[in-house]
Motif scaffolding. Structure first.
Motif, PDB file in Angstrom:
ATOM      1  N   PRO A  57       0.833  -1.210   0.000  1.00 42.88           N
ATOM      2  CA  PRO A  57       0.000   0.000   0.000  1.00 42.88           C
ATOM      3  C   PRO A  57       0.871   1.266   0.000  1.00 42.88           C
ATOM      4  O   PRO A  57       1.920   1.310   0.624  1.00 42.88           O
ATOM      5  CB  PRO A  57      -0.790  -0.105   1.307  1.00 42.88           C
ATOM      6  N   LEU A  58       0.422   2.247  -0.747  1.00 39.31           N
ATOM      7  CA  LEU A  58       1.115   3.524  -0.921  1.00 39.31           C
ATOM      8  C   LEU A  58       2.453   3.377  -1.652  1.00 39.31           C
ATOM      9  O   LEU A  58       3.349   4.202  -1.505  1.00 39.31           O
ATOM     10  CB  LEU A  58       1.286   4.261   0.411  1.00 39.31           C
ATOM     11  N   LEU A  59       2.553   2.336  -2.445  1.00 38.89           N
ATOM     12  CA  LEU A  59       3.699   2.174  -3.337  1.00 38.89           C
ATOM     13  C   LEU A  59       3.673   3.324  -4.332  1.00 38.89           C
ATOM     14  O   LEU A  59       2.614   3.703  -4.825  1.00 38.89           O
ATOM     15  CB  LEU A  59       3.578   0.836  -4.080  1.00 38.89           C
ATOM     16  N   ASP A  60       4.831   3.895  -4.613  1.00 41.47           N
ATOM     17  CA  ASP A  60       4.828   5.002  -5.576  1.00 41.47           C
ATOM     18  C   ASP A  60       4.908   4.449  -7.001  1.00 41.47           C
ATOM     19  O   ASP A  60       5.410   3.362  -7.244  1.00 41.47           O
ATOM     20  CB  ASP A  60       5.945   6.005  -5.289  1.00 41.47           C
ATOM     21  N   GLN A  61       4.369   5.221  -7.907  1.00 37.68           N
ATOM     22  CA  GLN A  61       4.231   4.806  -9.299  1.00 37.68           C
ATOM     23  C   GLN A  61       5.580   4.488  -9.943  1.00 37.68           C
ATOM     24  O   GLN A  61       5.705   3.531 -10.697  1.00 37.68           O
ATOM     25  CB  GLN A  61       3.506   5.919 -10.052  1.00 37.68           C
ATOM     26  N   LYS A  62       6.604   5.272  -9.629  1.00 40.63           N
ATOM     27  CA  LYS A  62       7.937   5.049 -10.209  1.00 40.63           C
ATOM     28  C   LYS A  62       8.500   3.702  -9.766  1.00 40.63           C
ATOM     29  O   LYS A  62       9.023   2.940 -10.582  1.00 40.63           O
ATOM     30  CB  LYS A  62       8.880   6.180  -9.798  1.00 40.63           C
ATOM     31  N   ARG A  90      -4.908   7.184  -6.743  1.00 41.36           N
ATOM     32  CA  ARG A  90      -3.582   7.782  -6.842  1.00 41.36           C
ATOM     33  C   ARG A  90      -3.602   9.082  -6.051  1.00 41.36           C
ATOM     34  O   ARG A  90      -4.504   9.888  -6.223  1.00 41.36           O
ATOM     35  CB  ARG A  90      -3.299   8.048  -8.326  1.00 41.36           C
ATOM     36  N   SER A  91      -2.621   9.260  -5.180  1.00 38.94           N
ATOM     37  CA  SER A  91      -2.535  10.493  -4.400  1.00 38.94           C
ATOM     38  C   SER A  91      -1.117  11.040  -4.506  1.00 38.94           C
ATOM     39  O   SER A  91      -0.190  10.334  -4.899  1.00 38.94           O
ATOM     40  CB  SER A  91      -2.910  10.238  -2.938  1.00 38.94           C
ATOM     41  N   VAL A  92      -0.972  12.297  -4.143  1.00 37.44           N
ATOM     42  CA  VAL A  92       0.327  12.967  -4.201  1.00 37.44           C
ATOM     43  C   VAL A  92       1.062  12.714  -2.892  1.00 37.44           C
ATOM     44  O   VAL A  92       0.479  12.795  -1.812  1.00 37.44           O
ATOM     45  CB  VAL A  92       0.148  14.479  -4.442  1.00 37.44           C
ATOM     46  N   GLY A  93       2.352  12.407  -2.988  1.00 35.69           N
ATOM     47  CA  GLY A  93       3.163  12.158  -1.804  1.00 35.69           C
ATOM     48  C   GLY A  93       3.348  13.415  -0.971  1.00 35.69           C
ATOM     49  O   GLY A  93       3.422  14.519  -1.516  1.00 35.69           O
ATOM     50  N   ASP A  94       3.407  13.255   0.334  1.00 44.59           N
ATOM     51  CA  ASP A  94       3.584  14.399   1.239  1.00 44.59           C
ATOM     52  C   ASP A  94       4.953  15.051   1.059  1.00 44.59           C
ATOM     53  O   ASP A  94       5.065  16.262   0.968  1.00 44.59           O
ATOM     54  CB  ASP A  94       3.437  13.957   2.702  1.00 44.59           C
ATOM     55  N   ARG A 100       3.569   9.823  -7.007  1.00 44.51           N
ATOM     56  CA  ARG A 100       2.187   9.395  -7.052  1.00 44.51           C
ATOM     57  C   ARG A 100       2.084   8.089  -6.281  1.00 44.51           C
ATOM     58  O   ARG A 100       2.672   7.077  -6.664  1.00 44.51           O
ATOM     59  CB  ARG A 100       1.712   9.179  -8.490  1.00 44.51           C
ATOM     60  N   LEU A 101       1.339   8.127  -5.176  1.00 47.14           N
ATOM     61  CA  LEU A 101       1.191   6.968  -4.304  1.00 47.14           C
ATOM     62  C   LEU A 101      -0.086   6.223  -4.665  1.00 47.14           C
ATOM     63  O   LEU A 101      -1.132   6.836  -4.882  1.00 47.14           O
ATOM     64  CB  LEU A 101       1.172   7.406  -2.843  1.00 47.14           C
ATOM     65  N   LEU A 102       0.008   4.914  -4.693  1.00 49.91           N
ATOM     66  CA  LEU A 102      -1.093   4.092  -5.186  1.00 49.91           C
ATOM     67  C   LEU A 102      -1.687   3.237  -4.076  1.00 49.91           C
ATOM     68  O   LEU A 102      -0.955   2.700  -3.239  1.00 49.91           O
ATOM     69  CB  LEU A 102      -0.592   3.192  -6.315  1.00 49.91           C
ATOM     70  N   GLU A 103      -3.007   3.116  -4.104  1.00 49.81           N
ATOM     71  CA  GLU A 103      -3.717   2.246  -3.168  1.00 49.81           C
ATOM     72  C   GLU A 103      -4.823   1.517  -3.907  1.00 49.81           C
ATOM     73  O   GLU A 103      -5.429   2.065  -4.835  1.00 49.81           O
ATOM     74  CB  GLU A 103      -4.348   3.051  -2.032  1.00 49.81           C
ATOM     75  N   LEU A 104      -5.083   0.318  -3.468  1.00 48.78           N
ATOM     76  CA  LEU A 104      -6.177  -0.469  -4.004  1.00 48.78           C
ATOM     77  C   LEU A 104      -7.488   0.032  -3.408  1.00 48.78           C
ATOM     78  O   LEU A 104      -7.557   0.334  -2.218  1.00 48.78           O
ATOM     79  CB  LEU A 104      -5.947  -1.929  -3.591  1.00 48.78           C
TER      80      LEU A 104
END
Length: 162
Positions: A57-62, A90-94, A100-104
């Motif tokens: 969870p919250l793995l970044d897109q890169k 997809r959310s923006v990292g702090d 771009r942080l990803l969650e299911l």
């Protein structure tokens, strides 16, 4: 030596000694089997994205793209499609607005239940002519090739290994 269709299918005799052609043909077979009965048009690589996002969870897109050996634009397109389908967010990292942080999503988690069944059936169909020890050996040998050709050079970080 003639073509042995029981061993190499329709691969021409001249190409049988080349592992790359055999791997490419096996990949084509996988794509065909995957597409037969695929869940909502989800591709095998999209399934891989969902599995990794669920696992991390919250793995970044890169980093996700690096895990899957996909370039930035390819992974961005895959993530966009999955986001439009409501399977991931997809959310923006702090710390870094470029990350771009990803969650299911719950829908993504539900889809994965069905997709895992589909992936297991695909694997069974694809490897049907092999015994269980041969299936394990095939996976082991493919893993050896992948590891050998993708292992970080001395001094490189291993950001995806846990």
């Amino acid at each position: 030596m003639g073509i042995d269709p029981e061993v190499h299918g329709d691969l021409p005799d001249e190409l049988q000694p080349y592992s790359g052609f055999l791997i490419r043909r096996a990949q084509q077979l996988h794509l065909d089997v995957w597409a037969d009965g695929s869940f909502n048009g989800i591709t095998g690589i999209q399934f891989g994205v969902l599995v990794l996002v669920e696992r991390h969870p919250l793995l970044d897109q890169k980093t996700l793209g690096a895990h899957l050996a996909l370039d930035r634009s390819t992974i961005a397109g895959i993530v966009s499609r999955l986001e439009r389908q409501g399977l991931i967010t997809r959310s923006v990292g702090d710390a870094d607005a470029r990350r771009r942080l990803l969650e299911l999503t719950p829908a993504g988690a539900d889809a994965l239940v069905e997709l895992r069944r589909h992936a297991a059936l695909v694997d069974q169909r694809l490897t049907a002519p092999l015994s269980e020890p041969e299936r394990l050996e095939l996976r082991r040998l493919l893993g050896v090739l992948i590891t050998h050709h993708t292992a970080p050079a001395a001094g490189e970080s291993e950001s995806l290994r846990e």
